[in-house]
Scaffold this active site. Sequence first.
Site, PDB file in Angstrom:
ATOM      1  N   THR A 259     -42.727 -29.098   2.326  1.00  0.00           N
ATOM      2  CA  THR A 259     -43.314 -28.187   3.316  1.00  0.00           C
ATOM      3  C   THR A 259     -42.334 -27.997   4.474  1.00  0.00           C
ATOM      4  O   THR A 259     -42.037 -26.860   4.876  1.00  0.00           O
ATOM      5  CB  THR A 259     -44.661 -28.734   3.834  1.00  0.00           C
ATOM      6  OG1 THR A 259     -45.484 -29.010   2.694  1.00  0.00           O
ATOM      7  CG2 THR A 259     -45.358 -27.741   4.734  1.00  0.00           C
TER       8      THR A 259
ATOM      9  N   SER B  87     -44.791 -28.231  -5.616  1.00  0.00           N
ATOM     10  CA  SER B  87     -45.880 -28.715  -6.472  1.00  0.00           C
ATOM     11  C   SER B  87     -45.850 -27.983  -7.816  1.00  0.00           C
ATOM     12  O   SER B  87     -46.052 -28.581  -8.874  1.00  0.00           O
ATOM     13  CB  SER B  87     -47.233 -28.457  -5.819  1.00  0.00           C
ATOM     14  OG  SER B  87     -47.612 -29.546  -5.014  1.00  0.00           O
TER      15      SER B  87
ATOM     16  N   ASN C 175     -46.788 -35.064   8.387  1.00  0.00           N
ATOM     17  CA  ASN C 175     -45.807 -34.889   7.303  1.00  0.00           C
ATOM     18  C   ASN C 175     -44.884 -33.715   7.575  1.00  0.00           C
ATOM     19  O   ASN C 175     -43.651 -33.848   7.528  1.00  0.00           O
ATOM     20  CB  ASN C 175     -46.555 -34.719   5.975  1.00  0.00           C
ATOM     21  CG  ASN C 175     -45.601 -34.493   4.812  1.00  0.00           C
ATOM     22  OD1 ASN C 175     -45.192 -33.374   4.538  1.00  0.00           O
ATOM     23  ND2 ASN C 175     -45.200 -35.557   4.144  1.00  0.00           N
TER      24      ASN C 175
ATOM     25  N   LYS D  75     -58.917 -25.535  -3.076  1.00  0.00           N
ATOM     26  CA  LYS D  75     -58.784 -26.536  -2.004  1.00  0.00           C
ATOM     27  C   LYS D  75     -59.947 -27.501  -2.089  1.00  0.00           C
ATOM     28  O   LYS D  75     -61.059 -27.119  -2.452  1.00  0.00           O
ATOM     29  CB  LYS D  75     -58.790 -25.843  -0.644  1.00  0.00           C
ATOM     30  CG  LYS D  75     -58.379 -26.736   0.505  1.00  0.00           C
ATOM     31  CD  LYS D  75     -56.910 -27.135   0.417  1.00  0.00           C
ATOM     32  CE  LYS D  75     -56.158 -26.858   1.650  1.00  0.00           C
ATOM     33  NZ  LYS D  75     -54.733 -26.749   1.518  1.00  0.00           N
TER      34      LYS D  75
ATOM     35  N   LYS E 189     -55.040 -23.913  -7.556  1.00  0.00           N
ATOM     36  CA  LYS E 189     -54.134 -24.975  -7.113  1.00  0.00           C
ATOM     37  C   LYS E 189     -54.267 -25.165  -5.623  1.00  0.00           C
ATOM     38  O   LYS E 189     -54.351 -24.194  -4.867  1.00  0.00           O
ATOM     39  CB  LYS E 189     -52.692 -24.535  -7.440  1.00  0.00           C
ATOM     40  CG  LYS E 189     -51.614 -25.465  -6.952  1.00  0.00           C
ATOM     41  CD  LYS E 189     -51.145 -26.402  -8.040  1.00  0.00           C
ATOM     42  CE  LYS E 189     -50.282 -27.536  -7.542  1.00  0.00           C
ATOM     43  NZ  LYS E 189     -51.063 -28.623  -6.893  1.00  0.00           N
TER      44      LYS E 189
ATOM     45  N   LYS F 167     -50.711 -17.958  -0.510  1.00  0.00           N
ATOM     46  CA  LYS F 167     -49.416 -18.662  -0.611  1.00  0.00           C
ATOM     47  C   LYS F 167     -48.834 -18.513  -2.013  1.00  0.00           C
ATOM     48  O   LYS F 167     -47.651 -18.217  -2.177  1.00  0.00           O
ATOM     49  CB  LYS F 167     -49.584 -20.161  -0.319  1.00  0.00           C
ATOM     50  CG  LYS F 167     -49.886 -20.482   1.130  1.00  0.00           C
ATOM     51  CD  LYS F 167     -49.831 -22.000   1.353  1.00  0.00           C
ATOM     52  CE  LYS F 167     -50.617 -22.396   2.583  1.00  0.00           C
ATOM     53  NZ  LYS F 167     -50.511 -23.821   2.931  1.00  0.00           N
TER      54      LYS F 167
HETATM   55  N1  GLU Z   1     -51.825 -28.868   0.661  1.00  0.00           N
HETATM   56  C1  GLU Z   1     -50.627 -28.090   0.587  1.00  0.00           C
HETATM   57  C2  GLU Z   1     -50.889 -26.682   1.070  1.00  0.00           C
HETATM   58  O1  GLU Z   1     -51.800 -26.440   1.802  1.00  0.00           O
HETATM   59  C3  GLU Z   1     -49.994 -28.161  -0.783  1.00  0.00           C
HETATM   60  C4  GLU Z   1     -50.828 -27.679  -1.914  1.00  0.00           C
HETATM   61  C5  GLU Z   1     -50.206 -27.971  -3.258  1.00  0.00           C
HETATM   62  O2  GLU Z   1     -49.141 -28.571  -3.283  1.00  0.00           O
HETATM   63  O3  GLU Z   1     -50.796 -27.597  -4.268  1.00  0.00           O
HETATM   64  O4  GLU Z   1     -50.139 -25.781   0.810  1.00  0.00           O
END
Ligand code: GLU
Length: 414
Positions: free
Chosen positions: A190, A348, A221, A106, A70, A94
């Site tokens: 976030t 998410s 954002n 990613k 993810k 994370k």
């Molecule tokens: N791009 C965001 C991050 O770096 C969110 C990733 C997501 O929601 O899957 O954490």
Amino acid sequence: MAENLNLFTSTQEVIHEALNKLGYDEAMYELLKEPIRMLTVRIPVKMDDGTTKVFTGYRAQHNDAVGPTKGGVRFHPMVTEEEMKALSMWMTLKAGIVDLPYGGGKGGVVCDPREMSMGELERLSRGYVRATKSVVGPTKDIPAPDVFTNAQIMAWMMDEYSQMDDFNSPGFITGKPIVLGGSQGRDRATAEGVTIVIGEAAKKRNIDIKGARVVIQGFGNAGSFLAKFMSDLGAKVIGISDAHGALHDPNGLDIDYLLDRRDSFGTVTTLFENTISNTELLELDCDILVPAAIENQITADNAHKIKANIVVEAANGPTTAEATKILTERGILLVPDVLASAGGVTVSYFEWVQNNQGYYWTEEEVREKLYAKMIAAFDNIYTTAQNRNIDMRLAAYMVGVRRTAEASRFRGWV
Ligand code: GLU
């Protein structure tokens, strides 16, 4: 010795140290030191002037022992393969930190969306999905927004995937508009997560958020929503910045006015004459400093000059390993990126769960669940750091990598 500014190798070093401290052997590090899968694609796009431009895109999947991978897709001219690898590893961390059943992924495309029309962006977004179709999917790898991508881009990507699949697949991607199965609160998630950890860190340092002086680098954002939340809580946001410069007012900036004037890429300082540099911004006298822009902003060069009591990393990788050491030695509480910015992927996950159930939660339910996850994660990491007498970054990596290491071991991979 020159400082290591390479995000990928410096991430590897901390993962190595975290695995050592957890008692894993070298084989586990061999498995986790880079993504298990890395796809590079070339995406031809018909541009508005009739020419065809071919863009390079990537999808990195760090490890899927825990569950599907993810993570976001960024559209940015500086996207590189190495950066994708590092960022996918951070997503594993994370997910581990906020305890989500995912591994890290990613993606990105080398492009400059600031110079593309909506039509070109739509064709590129759809092209990215067609090109990566074989490795992504609701139970395989779930994309989301990241730098310079948004709910509209997620909507095009979801539609493209659904067209190829012949049925609606809302769980293929998160960060969608609400009418297409997006979650309440995802756009602010976030910044909301950062606000929660700032609150917890402030308690540890006996700082009252009301009246606290806050400096935020970056007005995208995360940075812009954060400025709003902090000023709504009564903090004094005395400095903000964008890629062009920074604004400073010791009496507190008018955040509502700045939000009103910012463009969709977060630019606002160009409207003002009295600006300071981003370097000066970081060194302002304040209680809480939040780098919410780009990597390698606090380095061995300026770590000695940081005056904040607490540094909360809302961006990915803003503080180098050397600077982390200096700040920690100086008694500054550093809340690392993999914890501070985990609110986005947390909501998410909530979005994906709602899509899978077909049952949608209220804004209040989402907020409550986000609070519970972020506070538990902060406590866990803070306590680990205290008990082991290590900095919060290493503690966060230990907490973050553990689930994936355990899952890999149970599966018999190592
Ligand atoms: N791009 C965001 C991050 O770096 C969110 C990733 C997501 O929601 O899957 O954490």
